[in-house]
Design a protein around this motif. Structure first.
Motif, PDB file in Angstrom:
ATOM      1  N   ARG A  98    -106.178 -73.399  45.273  1.00 55.85           N
ATOM      2  CA  ARG A  98    -106.145 -74.535  43.962  1.00 55.85           C
ATOM      3  C   ARG A  98    -104.395 -75.308  43.816  1.00 55.85           C
ATOM      4  O   ARG A  98    -103.878 -76.827  44.248  1.00 55.85           O
ATOM      5  N   TYR A  99    -103.154 -74.378  45.079  1.00 55.06           N
ATOM      6  CA  TYR A  99    -102.100 -75.444  45.808  1.00 55.06           C
ATOM      7  C   TYR A  99    -102.266 -75.230  46.784  1.00 55.06           C
ATOM      8  O   TYR A  99    -100.744 -75.825  47.057  1.00 55.06           O
ATOM      9  N   ALA A 100    -103.186 -75.516  47.974  1.00 59.34           N
ATOM     10  CA  ALA A 100    -103.094 -75.807  49.339  1.00 59.34           C
ATOM     11  C   ALA A 100    -103.931 -76.720  49.567  1.00 59.34           C
ATOM     12  O   ALA A 100    -103.869 -77.920  50.060  1.00 59.34           O
ATOM     13  N   ASP A 101    -104.729 -76.445  50.139  1.00 56.40           N
ATOM     14  CA  ASP A 101    -106.046 -76.598  50.144  1.00 56.40           C
ATOM     15  C   ASP A 101    -107.284 -75.914  49.377  1.00 56.40           C
ATOM     16  O   ASP A 101    -107.595 -75.068  49.710  1.00 56.40           O
ATOM     17  N   THR A 102    -107.874 -77.236  48.689  1.00 56.14           N
ATOM     18  CA  THR A 102    -109.702 -76.555  48.307  1.00 56.14           C
ATOM     19  C   THR A 102    -110.758 -75.738  48.949  1.00 56.14           C
ATOM     20  O   THR A 102    -111.431 -75.439  48.657  1.00 56.14           O
ATOM     21  N   SER A 103    -110.464 -76.480  50.491  1.00 54.78           N
ATOM     22  CA  SER A 103    -112.077 -75.274  50.861  1.00 54.78           C
ATOM     23  C   SER A 103    -110.965 -73.579  51.086  1.00 54.78           C
ATOM     24  O   SER A 103    -112.564 -73.840  51.199  1.00 54.78           O
ATOM     25  N   PHE A 104    -109.978 -73.274  50.872  1.00 52.21           N
ATOM     26  CA  PHE A 104    -109.977 -71.970  50.907  1.00 52.21           C
ATOM     27  C   PHE A 104    -111.509 -71.782  49.662  1.00 52.21           C
ATOM     28  O   PHE A 104    -111.363 -70.410  50.025  1.00 52.21           O
ATOM     29  N   VAL A 105    -111.672 -71.796  49.261  1.00 51.74           N
ATOM     30  CA  VAL A 105    -112.013 -71.494  47.744  1.00 51.74           C
ATOM     31  C   VAL A 105    -113.484 -71.133  48.015  1.00 51.74           C
ATOM     32  O   VAL A 105    -114.333 -70.237  47.707  1.00 51.74           O
ATOM     33  N   TRP A 106    -113.942 -71.743  49.293  1.00 54.77           N
ATOM     34  CA  TRP A 106    -114.867 -71.385  49.920  1.00 54.77           C
ATOM     35  C   TRP A 106    -115.190 -69.976  50.318  1.00 54.77           C
ATOM     36  O   TRP A 106    -115.595 -68.971  50.844  1.00 54.77           O
ATOM     37  N   PHE A 107    -113.767 -69.842  51.669  1.00 57.54           N
ATOM     38  CA  PHE A 107    -113.646 -68.777  51.752  1.00 57.54           C
ATOM     39  C   PHE A 107    -113.393 -66.994  50.786  1.00 57.54           C
ATOM     40  O   PHE A 107    -114.050 -65.853  51.321  1.00 57.54           O
ATOM     41  N   ALA A 108    -112.901 -67.427  49.359  1.00 52.86           N
ATOM     42  CA  ALA A 108    -113.128 -66.690  47.908  1.00 52.86           C
ATOM     43  C   ALA A 108    -114.985 -66.518  47.943  1.00 52.86           C
ATOM     44  O   ALA A 108    -115.239 -65.372  47.287  1.00 52.86           O
ATOM     45  N   ALA A 109    -115.831 -67.314  47.635  1.00 49.38           N
ATOM     46  CA  ALA A 109    -117.638 -67.574  47.216  1.00 49.38           C
ATOM     47  C   ALA A 109    -117.395 -66.703  49.148  1.00 49.38           C
ATOM     48  O   ALA A 109    -118.580 -65.779  48.253  1.00 49.38           O
ATOM     49  N   ALA A 110    -117.448 -66.706  49.661  1.00 47.20           N
ATOM     50  CA  ALA A 110    -117.857 -65.962  51.096  1.00 47.20           C
ATOM     51  C   ALA A 110    -117.772 -64.454  50.533  1.00 47.20           C
ATOM     52  O   ALA A 110    -118.182 -63.907  50.909  1.00 47.20           O
ATOM     53  N   ILE A 111    -115.954 -64.178  50.462  1.00 45.57           N
ATOM     54  CA  ILE A 111    -116.103 -62.935  50.258  1.00 45.57           C
ATOM     55  C   ILE A 111    -116.532 -62.172  49.339  1.00 45.57           C
ATOM     56  O   ILE A 111    -117.443 -61.029  49.089  1.00 45.57           O
ATOM     57  N   ALA A 112    -116.978 -62.810  47.771  1.00 51.73           N
ATOM     58  CA  ALA A 112    -117.726 -62.431  47.146  1.00 51.73           C
ATOM     59  C   ALA A 112    -119.607 -62.574  46.934  1.00 51.73           C
ATOM     60  O   ALA A 112    -119.878 -61.414  46.628  1.00 51.73           O
ATOM     61  N   ALA A 113    -119.858 -63.354  48.128  1.00 49.20           N
ATOM     62  CA  ALA A 113    -121.006 -63.000  48.617  1.00 49.20           C
ATOM     63  C   ALA A 113    -121.067 -61.983  49.271  1.00 49.20           C
ATOM     64  O   ALA A 113    -122.658 -61.573  49.435  1.00 49.20           O
ATOM     65  N   LEU A 114    -120.115 -61.171  50.322  1.00 54.00           N
ATOM     66  CA  LEU A 114    -120.071 -60.466  51.769  1.00 54.00           C
ATOM     67  C   LEU A 114    -120.848 -59.346  49.882  1.00 54.00           C
ATOM     68  O   LEU A 114    -121.090 -58.164  50.118  1.00 54.00           O
ATOM     69  N   VAL A 115    -119.516 -59.379  49.296  1.00 53.10           N
ATOM     70  CA  VAL A 115    -119.536 -57.261  48.444  1.00 53.10           C
ATOM     71  C   VAL A 115    -120.915 -58.209  47.509  1.00 53.10           C
ATOM     72  O   VAL A 115    -121.416 -56.652  47.388  1.00 53.10           O
ATOM     73  N   PHE A 116    -121.592 -58.659  47.557  1.00 51.16           N
ATOM     74  CA  PHE A 116    -122.629 -58.647  46.954  1.00 51.16           C
ATOM     75  C   PHE A 116    -124.079 -58.131  47.221  1.00 51.16           C
ATOM     76  O   PHE A 116    -124.383 -57.450  47.067  1.00 51.16           O
ATOM     77  N   VAL A 117    -123.877 -59.081  48.855  1.00 47.76           N
ATOM     78  CA  VAL A 117    -124.743 -58.573  49.439  1.00 47.76           C
ATOM     79  C   VAL A 117    -124.662 -56.472  49.652  1.00 47.76           C
ATOM     80  O   VAL A 117    -125.697 -56.014  50.499  1.00 47.76           O
ATOM     81  N   LEU A 118    -122.913 -56.028  50.159  1.00 45.23           N
ATOM     82  CA  LEU A 118    -122.893 -54.884  50.442  1.00 45.23           C
ATOM     83  C   LEU A 118    -123.399 -54.310  49.131  1.00 45.23           C
ATOM     84  O   LEU A 118    -123.768 -52.872  49.349  1.00 45.23           O
ATOM     85  N   ARG A 119    -123.071 -54.755  48.384  1.00 44.23           N
ATOM     86  CA  ARG A 119    -123.284 -53.746  46.891  1.00 44.23           C
ATOM     87  C   ARG A 119    -125.136 -53.243  47.143  1.00 44.23           C
ATOM     88  O   ARG A 119    -125.443 -52.152  46.584  1.00 44.23           O
ATOM     89  N   LEU A 120    -125.459 -54.435  46.874  1.00 46.65           N
ATOM     90  CA  LEU A 120    -127.275 -54.021  47.068  1.00 46.65           C
ATOM     91  C   LEU A 120    -127.865 -53.145  48.441  1.00 46.65           C
ATOM     92  O   LEU A 120    -128.806 -52.835  47.683  1.00 46.65           O
ATOM     93  N   ALA A 121    -126.981 -53.486  49.412  1.00 47.22           N
ATOM     94  CA  ALA A 121    -127.623 -52.797  50.702  1.00 47.22           C
ATOM     95  C   ALA A 121    -127.481 -51.145  49.952  1.00 47.22           C
ATOM     96  O   ALA A 121    -128.110 -50.093  50.717  1.00 47.22           O
ATOM     97  N   ARG A 122    -125.714 -50.999  49.277  1.00 50.10           N
ATOM     98  CA  ARG A 122    -125.512 -50.303  49.384  1.00 50.10           C
ATOM     99  C   ARG A 122    -126.357 -49.555  48.262  1.00 50.10           C
ATOM    100  O   ARG A 122    -126.827 -47.771  48.242  1.00 50.10           O
ATOM    101  N   VAL A 123    -127.267 -49.894  47.348  1.00 50.67           N
ATOM    102  CA  VAL A 123    -127.936 -49.031  46.086  1.00 50.67           C
ATOM    103  C   VAL A 123    -129.330 -49.089  46.666  1.00 50.67           C
ATOM    104  O   VAL A 123    -129.781 -47.681  46.760  1.00 50.67           O
TER     105      VAL A 123
END
Length: 267
Positions: A204-229
């Motif tokens: 929000r306050y530095a570089d909007t490209s960081f939002v893709w890092f947040a999206a990558a973390i959310a995607a990783l959490v989603f994949v790990l949760r499916l692997a765990r289930v």
């Protein structure tokens, strides 16, 4: 022969006389200086932005920052009350034995005890989505109300998904397996929130490209949760194994499809 001293600027320094030659000699003739052709003349490049550009400033008054700080405070309070350490949380996310140890040491009685962690994580993901829609895709539906609406809709999805997951566990006779899946999935979310929140502030306050890092973390959490289930279903559930995994995947994916459809319709 030295020139007369009355034609020189002098400074007295003890017994010696210092001469300042700068004011003695005049400026040399400009015609004697070398002349070079300017690099900025006789070219075909068009002139752009000839007018002064205004400084781009965020006009939210620290709105997103304040929401992120509230999420950080809620995260710290929850982690301190439950005596969580990040290394123990990560170990519990991948190991059922460490999950039981952490639940015992933290006083967790059931999966409902971890609900604050899910609320914090999905609120941070919704905040990152708000930054993406407003700063990257330039989608503004209700102005400043977009963020609380997006957080509210996301939490409503999560609540409905949790209800459907619990009903699926009861209907399949795998209530304990579903409860363990919910708890371990929350551990992944708790670890993911530690990265999504600072990435959202930076986006929000530095570089909007960081939002893709947040999206990558959310995607990783989603994949790990499916692997765990998948791991839990194959190791703990009875004859309903693959069907339970399929239904849980459907419940997980439906909110993402609905959110993606809303984004596409408003672009």
């Amino acid at each position: 022969m030295m020139p007369p001293t009355d034609t020189l600027d002098t400074q007295q320094n003890g017994d010696s006389l210092l001469f300042c030659w700068d004011s003695v000699f005049g400026i040399p003739d400009q015609s004697l200086l070398p002349c070079h052709k300017s690099l900025f003349s006789d070219h075909s490049m068009p002139v752009k932005h000839s007018e002064p550009l205004p400084r781009v400033q965020s006009d939210d008054g620290g709105y997103v920052f304040a929401v992120c700080i509230l999420l950080v405070i809620a995260f710290l309070i929850f982690a301190i009350l439950r005596k969580f350490q990040i290394k123990n949380v990560l170990a519990a996310a991948f190991s059922s034995r460490h999950t039981n140890i952490l639940m015992r040491d933290s006083g967790l009685k059931n999966d409902f005890s971890m609900w604050p962690a899910s609320l914090i994580y999905y609120s941070s993901v919704a905040t990152a989505a708000y930054v993406a829609t407003s700063d990257i895709f330039d989608i503004h539906l209700f102005g400043m109300a977009d963020l609380p609406i997006l957080i509210g809709v996301t939490l409503l999805f999560i609540f409905l998904r949790h209800i459907l997951t619990k009903l699926l566990g009861i209907a399949s006779g795998e209530k304990d397996t579903v409860a363990m899946y919910t708890i371990t999935g929350t551990f992944f979310q708790l670890a993911g929130a530690t990265l999504v929140i600072p990435a959202t502030i930076a986006a929000r306050y530095a570089d909007t490209s960081f939002v893709w890092f947040a999206a990558a973390i959310a995607a990783l959490v989603f994949v790990l949760r499916l692997a765990r289930v998948l791991s839990l279903v194959l190791s703990k559930s009875g004859g309903f194994k693959l069907y339970l995994f399929y239904y849980l995947c459907i419940i997980e994916i439906i909110p993402l499809l609905i959110f993606t459809k809303l984004i596409i319709n408003n672009m």
